[in-house]
Write an enzyme that holds these catalytic residues in place. Structure first.
Site, PDB file in Angstrom:
ATOM      1  N   HIS A 148       0.801  -1.189  -0.127  1.00 26.29           N
ATOM      2  CA  HIS A 148      -0.170   0.157  -0.204  1.00 26.29           C
ATOM      3  C   HIS A 148       0.864   1.467   0.073  1.00 26.29           C
ATOM      4  CE1 HIS A 148      -3.553   2.331   1.608  1.00 26.29           C
ATOM      5  NE2 HIS A 148      -2.626   3.127   1.844  1.00 26.29           N
ATOM      6  N   GLU A 149       1.805   1.486   0.978  1.00 29.57           N
ATOM      7  CA  GLU A 149       2.536   2.546   1.028  1.00 29.57           C
ATOM      8  C   GLU A 149       3.515   2.694  -0.115  1.00 29.57           C
ATOM      9  OE1 GLU A 149       2.080   4.726   3.315  1.00 29.57           O
ATOM     10  OE2 GLU A 149       0.462   3.529   4.438  1.00 29.57           O
ATOM     11  N   HIS A 152       2.010   4.305  -2.771  1.00 35.20           N
ATOM     12  CA  HIS A 152       2.126   5.915  -2.820  1.00 35.20           C
ATOM     13  C   HIS A 152       3.125   6.343  -3.240  1.00 35.20           C
ATOM     14  CE1 HIS A 152      -1.911   6.301  -0.674  1.00 35.20           C
ATOM     15  NE2 HIS A 152      -1.187   5.787   0.616  1.00 35.20           N
ATOM     16  N   ASP A 159      -5.677   7.757  -1.270  1.00 37.66           N
ATOM     17  CA  ASP A 159      -6.469   6.845  -0.608  1.00 37.66           C
ATOM     18  C   ASP A 159      -7.944   7.379  -0.819  1.00 37.66           C
ATOM     19  OD1 ASP A 159      -4.301   5.226   0.701  1.00 37.66           O
ATOM     20  OD2 ASP A 159      -3.999   6.976   2.106  1.00 37.66           O
TER      21      ASP A 159
HETATM   22 ZN   LIG Z   1      -2.335   5.187   2.094  1.00 37.56          ZN
END
Ligand SMILES: [Zn+2]
Length: 195
Positions: A148-149, A152, A159
């Site tokens: 997830h990170e 980014h 998000d």
């Molecule tokens: Zn996030």
């Protein structure tokens, strides 16, 4: 798992709040800098290692069957060439673990309660208590949080929706937004069907 703009706004707010206390000359304990202990670094490196393996499996799965029900579930009919590139770019970021500067349990950054956060400037990836308490596999696992990170940092995901239900809805109704939502990449790998 915080959106970058919110993270930036929060940090700005904290900076704005800080001066009065300092100006009063009160003795203050040195703020913990979020440095990671050896044990915390061990957990982060283990999560990265699993994330690399699982992201590789997800990539292989995708190239075998780009229109598999599992791909459609998390990305709808989003353009496959873009999705392929995004999955590869996230894999490349996971392979460059040492490019990140890690923070652990940073008191201010973790105060709003994220599991983890990423700041593109300086490639900072921070981990909060929820990350260290997370399971090794399954939904919202440590390796999934890393994916997830990394999304980014690697492809600038946002998000737009948190949690499987929101992610599934994005895939169904607005695939182009699913393509830009961090949780869709996380769940695509966390819930990857077995061989
Ligand atoms: Zn996030």
């Amino acid at each position: 798992m915080t959106a970058l703009p919110r993270r930036a706004a929060l940090l700005l707010a904290l900076l704005l709040l800080a001066p009065p206390a300092l100006a009063q000359g009160k003795p203050r304990a040195a703020a913990p800098d979020g440095r990671c202990s050896a044990a915390q670094m061990g957990a982060i490196r283990a999560a990265f290692a699993t994330a690399r393996t699982r992201q590789g499996e997800a990539l292989a799965f995708f190239f075998r069957a780009p229109d598999h029900a599992h791909v459609r579930r998390w990305f709808g009919d989003a353009p496959r060439p873009v999705l392929a590139q995004n999955l590869k770019t996230i894999a490349a970021a996971l392979a460059r673990e040492d490019a990140f500067r890690f923070e652990c349990l940073h008191p201010q950054a973790c105060a709003p309660g994220p599991l983890a956060y990423t700041r593109p400037v300086g490639l900072v990836m921070g981990f909060c208590a929820g990350f260290f308490a997370a399971p090794e596999a399954g939904r919202d696992s440590r390796f999934g949080i890393v994916i997830h990170e990394a999304s980014h940092a690697a492809i600038g995901t946002v998000d737009a929706g948190y949690g499987p239900e929101a992610a599934l809805k994005l895939a169904l109704k607005t695939p182009e937004r699913a393509l830009n939502n961090a949780d869709n990449y996380e769940y695509f790998v966390e819930f990857l069907p077995g061989p």
